[in-house]
Design a protein around this motif. Structure first.
Motif, mmCIF file in Angstrom:
data_model
loop_
_atom_site.group_PDB
_atom_site.id
_atom_site.type_symbol
_atom_site.label_atom_id
_atom_site.label_comp_id
_atom_site.label_asym_id
_atom_site.label_seq_id
_atom_site.Cartn_x
_atom_site.Cartn_y
_atom_site.Cartn_z
ATOM 1 N N GLU A 1 8.507 -11.003 -0.902
ATOM 2 C CA GLU A 1 7.691 -10.285 -1.890
ATOM 3 C C GLU A 1 6.341 -10.975 -2.118
ATOM 4 O OE1 GLU A 1 8.527 -7.469 -3.282
ATOM 5 O OE2 GLU A 1 10.602 -7.304 -2.631
ATOM 6 N N PHE B 1 -0.740 -2.483 -3.592
ATOM 7 C CA PHE B 1 -0.631 -1.123 -3.059
ATOM 8 C C PHE B 1 -1.951 -0.581 -2.524
ATOM 9 C CE2 PHE B 1 2.667 -1.304 -6.494
ATOM 10 C CZ PHE B 1 3.746 -1.358 -5.626
ATOM 11 N N THR B 2 -3.065 -1.232 -2.843
ATOM 12 C CA THR B 2 -4.367 -0.739 -2.381
ATOM 13 C C THR B 2 -4.941 -1.583 -1.255
ATOM 14 O OG1 THR B 2 -5.522 -2.046 -4.066
ATOM 15 C CG2 THR B 2 -4.890 0.199 -4.665
ATOM 16 N N ARG C 1 5.894 -4.467 2.831
ATOM 17 C CA ARG C 1 5.510 -4.248 1.428
ATOM 18 C C ARG C 1 4.033 -3.881 1.288
ATOM 19 N NH1 ARG C 1 10.733 -5.918 2.250
ATOM 20 N NH2 ARG C 1 11.823 -6.312 0.282
ATOM 21 N N LEU C 2 3.333 -3.697 2.405
ATOM 22 C CA LEU C 2 1.903 -3.391 2.361
ATOM 23 C C LEU C 2 1.664 -2.003 2.943
ATOM 24 C CD1 LEU C 2 0.585 -6.876 3.517
ATOM 25 C CD2 LEU C 2 0.495 -5.930 1.205
ATOM 26 N N PRO C 3 1.865 -0.954 2.158
ATOM 27 C CA PRO C 3 1.848 0.409 2.698
ATOM 28 C C PRO C 3 0.484 0.912 3.133
ATOM 29 C CG PRO C 3 2.019 0.458 0.305
ATOM 30 C CD PRO C 3 2.148 -0.973 0.705
ATOM 31 N N GLN C 4 -0.617 0.304 2.664
ATOM 32 C CA GLN C 4 -1.949 0.835 2.955
ATOM 33 C C GLN C 4 -2.757 -0.021 3.926
ATOM 34 O OE1 GLN C 4 -2.874 3.815 1.851
ATOM 35 N NE2 GLN C 4 -0.944 4.028 0.739
ATOM 36 N N SER D 1 1.797 -0.943 -15.875
ATOM 37 C CA SER D 1 2.586 -0.222 -14.871
ATOM 38 C C SER D 1 3.957 0.108 -15.444
ATOM 39 C CB SER D 1 2.752 -1.065 -13.603
ATOM 40 O OG SER D 1 1.499 -1.398 -13.066
ATOM 41 N N VAL E 1 -0.652 2.630 -13.870
ATOM 42 C CA VAL E 1 0.271 3.172 -12.868
ATOM 43 C C VAL E 1 1.507 3.688 -13.588
ATOM 44 C CG1 VAL E 1 1.683 2.676 -10.838
ATOM 45 C CG2 VAL E 1 -0.520 1.534 -11.113
ATOM 46 N N ASN F 1 5.141 6.203 -12.611
ATOM 47 C CA ASN F 1 5.874 6.986 -11.615
ATOM 48 C C ASN F 1 7.083 7.625 -12.277
ATOM 49 O OD1 ASN F 1 7.081 8.087 -9.366
ATOM 50 N ND2 ASN F 1 6.814 6.263 -8.098
ATOM 51 N N GLY G 1 3.186 -5.478 -4.702
ATOM 52 C CA GLY G 1 2.280 -4.968 -5.721
ATOM 53 C C GLY G 1 0.870 -4.708 -5.234
ATOM 54 N N GLN H 1 -4.660 -4.897 -8.671
ATOM 55 C CA GLN H 1 -4.302 -3.490 -8.509
ATOM 56 C C GLN H 1 -5.348 -2.674 -7.761
ATOM 57 O OE1 GLN H 1 -3.323 -2.064 -12.401
ATOM 58 N NE2 GLN H 1 -1.644 -3.502 -12.663
#
Length: 772
Positions: free
Chosen positions: A197, A203-204, A225-228, A635, A657, A659, A201, A179
């Motif tokens: 996938e 996200f960092t 799937r890798l936003p950062q 999470s 986490v 949301n 997960g 994480q």
């Protein structure tokens, strides 16, 4: 003799007394073969041919160096006598296996180096207990398999390096639990396929190294799937083409695609990566490249060095675009002769002209003949390969992909380890379809129009670990379908035509850990559905039509770690069935039409770490619906529902986490427990008011209405409108005792004729709704 001691003698005695009284002065221990520094608290036992971790290491040691020994296996509790270690070096120790709980006592360890050993499998509990670890190096081993949940305990890890191993495939959720990961290094493996996938997960994650692998296509869906991620290295992979919008990564700034086999690239290949600054296409086979389409306004450098760029009129649009967009083109011309080796930046667009068609054809013909290597004799040790296939001796890979074969080709080398047959037209796999390839580890049969698989079709494939039967037309499987596959670990059956769960088809697969049946039309899970698959760790059923789960469906699933049931038709949480899966860590129910979650719905799942209840239309959750998840839930995803209130979150002490976005939260007194919880935790909580209308769109943390509620007096007087100031994390502080018990919010009585303030009106409305 004088009755008074000489001053020097007195000082010696005093020093000896102080030494005796010093804490641990006589307790320091140092193994005979090692060098110990009692000041730096380090122990070095390098190249001593030790066969086990020396037990006599002093307890207070913080750095232990065991490089160059012959330990071979790390048993459970190998370091239980050194709980204060922060750095541990185990390179070149001939380690073959790390047993469950080997590092369990090392809760302070931040650095672990296992490079240059012989580890081939990373087991689920191998790194259990390393809760503070920040860097893990497993380079230059023989890792070919990552068991589900292998990294689930490494929540603080920043760097994971698995370079120079033997990975051929990354399954879904392989890195679950990381994480805080920043850099993942997978260079110098044999990766040819990444599940969609595979990196879910993370996200960092900001940097991903996949260079020196065998990826033939850019894994577009996987990378989204890798936003950062800002830096992606795919150099030295055998890709030949990049199509439209291939790379779609919002924060990507540096992309390395050099030393591949690129022959062509669509001008919109990177158009959906708006942050891109540096694009390296060096050392490919690009002769002409078009100006990149709009979508990369920040691009500053385009590396084309080492390509046979032909500097004529076809290059002029790119050169003009570079000047207009202020993009620096790095590289030189490969032709024609008068521009050979000329720097691209030094050429003016008006000088890029084309000759007559005849002259151009003649020049290209001469250049092609000049560059053509002399014919070489075929090597005598050429690897065996069927017609219309490609086989590589050095990598032991064979491919007949998209060759329109109607029967499985025969005649592959017995040393083949990866066999790629996807995209053919087999329709039917008879018994013994793969003779003579007992060493194949990964078999790809996706998109082969397979309708039926006969019993024993894979007989003899004793080494098979990965089997892909995805995107075919299979409707059922016989009990003997997978006969002869004792090592099969990952089975992919997604996107077929199953209407019923293929119960009984897995009884001959003792090593099966992950079963993928996503995107079929399975309607229900019958009793004892997993008979024969007692060791299963991951069951993936997303995107089916499941509306019923028998209480005994997971009867044999005592080791089940991951269960994905998202996108089905469940109307209630299958609590009874879940009670049979007591070791579940990841449960996904997203997208099911569940409107209400009752008390203790997840009570049997005390080990659960990840819970997805998002986008279900969920209207209400009982206050105790999450009871039983207090020990370790990390999470919780509840976004995209219809919740006005939320259940009691105070007992979720390990939550990292959460949301709550896109829920119509009612910001009045019944929501006070949530507001109080937000104040006490060191988490970013996405929760926004939808009602009353005057508070719509405001963050729950920012509204002051809760201060007027009974029990809300301790909340800050002024709302937090700006960014949250950095402060000491509250997660390390003991929780006040009043947070561990339920609070009854009692509403004050309002006198009939008294004029009500807006706050009092909200309070009365809340009381009326609760009584109703």
């Amino acid at each position: 003799m004088s009755s008074q001691l000489h001053p020097n003698v007195l000082w010696v005695q005093l020093a000896g007394l102080l030494l005796l009284l010093a804490p641990g002065a006589n307790l320091a221990r140092c193994p005979e073969q090692c060098v110990c520094d009692q000041i730096q608290l380090t122990v070095a036992c390098v190249n001593k041919n030790l066969t086990e971790v020396p037990p006599a290491v002093d307890e207070i040691t913080v750095k232990l160096d065991l490089r160059g020994n012959n330990i071979q296996e790390l048993p459970t509790g190998a370091f239980k006598h050194t709980p204060y270690l922060t750095h541990l070096s185990l390179q070149r120790c001939n380690i073959r296996r790390v047993k469950e709980g080997a590092f369990r006592s090392l809760g302070r360890l931040v650095f672990l180096n296992l490079a240059n050993n012989n580890i081939d499998i990373l087991y689920q509990e191998s790194f259990d207990g390393l809760s503070s670890l920040k860097q893990l190096l497993i380079n230059n081993n023989r890792v070919e398999e990552i068991k589900p949940g292998a990294f689930s305990q490494l929540g603080f890890l920043n760097l994971l390096s698995l370079m120079h191993n033997q990975l051929v495939y990354i399954p879904n959720m392989a890195f679950q639990g990381l994480q805080n990961i920043k850099w993942l290094r997978l260079s110098h493996n044999s990766l040819n396929y990444l599940d969609i996938e595979a990196f879910a997960g993370l996200f960092t994650l900001t940097r991903l190294s996949l260079d020196h692998n065998e990826l033939q296509f850019f894994p577009t869906e996987t990378m989204t799937r890798l936003p950062q991620v800002t830096r992606l290295d795919l150099s030295y992979n055998p890709m030949t083409y990049l199509g439209e919008e291939t790379i779609s990564m919002a924060k990507l700034t540096h992309l390395f695609l050099d030393h591949m086999s690129l022959q062509d690239m669509a001008n919109s290949a990177v158009s959906t990566s708006p942050s891109l600054v540096h694009l390296d296409l060096g050392h490919n086979q690009l002769r002409v490249i078009q100006p990149l389409s709009a979508g990369t306004p920040n691009l500053a450098r385009l590396v084309l060095a080492g390509n046979p760029i032909y500097c004529n009129c076809y290059l002029r649009p790119l050169r003009e675009w570079g000047l207009r967009s202020k993009v620096k083109l790095l590289g030189s011309c490969g032709g024609p002769a008068h521009f050979s080796e000329e720097n691209l930046e030094a050429i003016h667009p008006q000088d890029l002209r084309c000759q007559s068609q005849d002259a151009m054809l003649k020049a290209e013909f001469e250049e092609a003949n000049r560059a053509r290597p002399p014919p070489t004799q075929e090597p005598e040790n050429k690897v065996k390969c069927p017609a219309n296939c490609v086989c590589e001796a050095d990598t032991h890979h064979s491919s007949c992909e998209n060759r329109a074969h109607t029967k499985v080709p025969r005649g592959f080398s017995p040393t083949t380890r990866l066999l790629d047959l996807r995209g053919n037209h087999f329709h039917y796999l008879p018994g013994n379809s793969f003779p003579g390839v007992a060493q194949v580890v990964s078999l790809h049969l996706q998109r082969c129009k397979i309708v039926e698989v006969e019993a024993g079709a894979f007989s003899g494939m004793k080494g098979l670990i990965y089997l892909y039967l995805s995107e075919n037309d299979i409707t059922s499987l016989s009990p003997d379908t997978f006969k002869g596959l004792p090592q099969l670990t990952y089975l992919h059956l997604e996107k077929n035509r199953f209407t019923a769960f293929p119960s009984g088809a897995f009884k001959l697969l003792p090593s099966l850990l992950a079963l993928h049946l996503e995107n079929n039309t399975i309607a229900k899970l019958e009793p004892d559905a997993l008979t024969g698959a007692e060791g299963l760790r991951g069951l993936y059923l997303t995107g089916n039509a499941i509306n019923q789960v028998s209480p005994r469906a997971l009867q044999q699933a005592s080791d089940l770690d991951t269960l994905h049931l998202g996108g089905n038709k469940l109307k209630v949480v299958p609590t009874q069935a879940l009670s049979k899966a007591g070791n579940l860590r990841d449960l996904r129910l997203s997208g099911n039409p569940i409107r209400w979650v009752g008390p203790d719905a997840f009570g049997p799942l005390g080990s659960l770490k990840e819970l997805y209840l998002d986008n279900m239309g969920l209207e209400k959750m009982s206050r105790g619906s999450l009871a039983g998840l207090t020990s370790g839930l990390r999470s919780l995803f509840l976004e995209g529902n219809q919740l006005e209130e939320v259940p009691n979150l105070h007992p979720l002490a390990s939550l990292e986490v959460i949301n709550l976005a896109d829920n119509p939260l009612m910001c009045d007194c019944p929501l006070l427990p949530l507001r109080m919880w937000i104040e006490k935790v060191n988490l970013k909580v996405r929760a926004t008011c939808a009602n009353p209308p005057e508070l719509k769109g405001r963050r729950v943390k920012d509204v002051h209405i809760f201060k007027a509620c009974p029990g809300g007096e301790s909340l800050p007087s002024t709302p937090t409108l700006g960014p949250k100031l950095s402060k000491t994390p509250k997660s390390n502080k003991p929780k006040p005792t009043h947070l561990n018990r339920r609070r009854q919010v009692r509403m004050p009585k309002v006198k009939p004729k008294a004029r009500k303030s807006p706050t009092a009106k909200l309070t009365t409305n809340a009381e009326t709704r609760r009584r109703a």
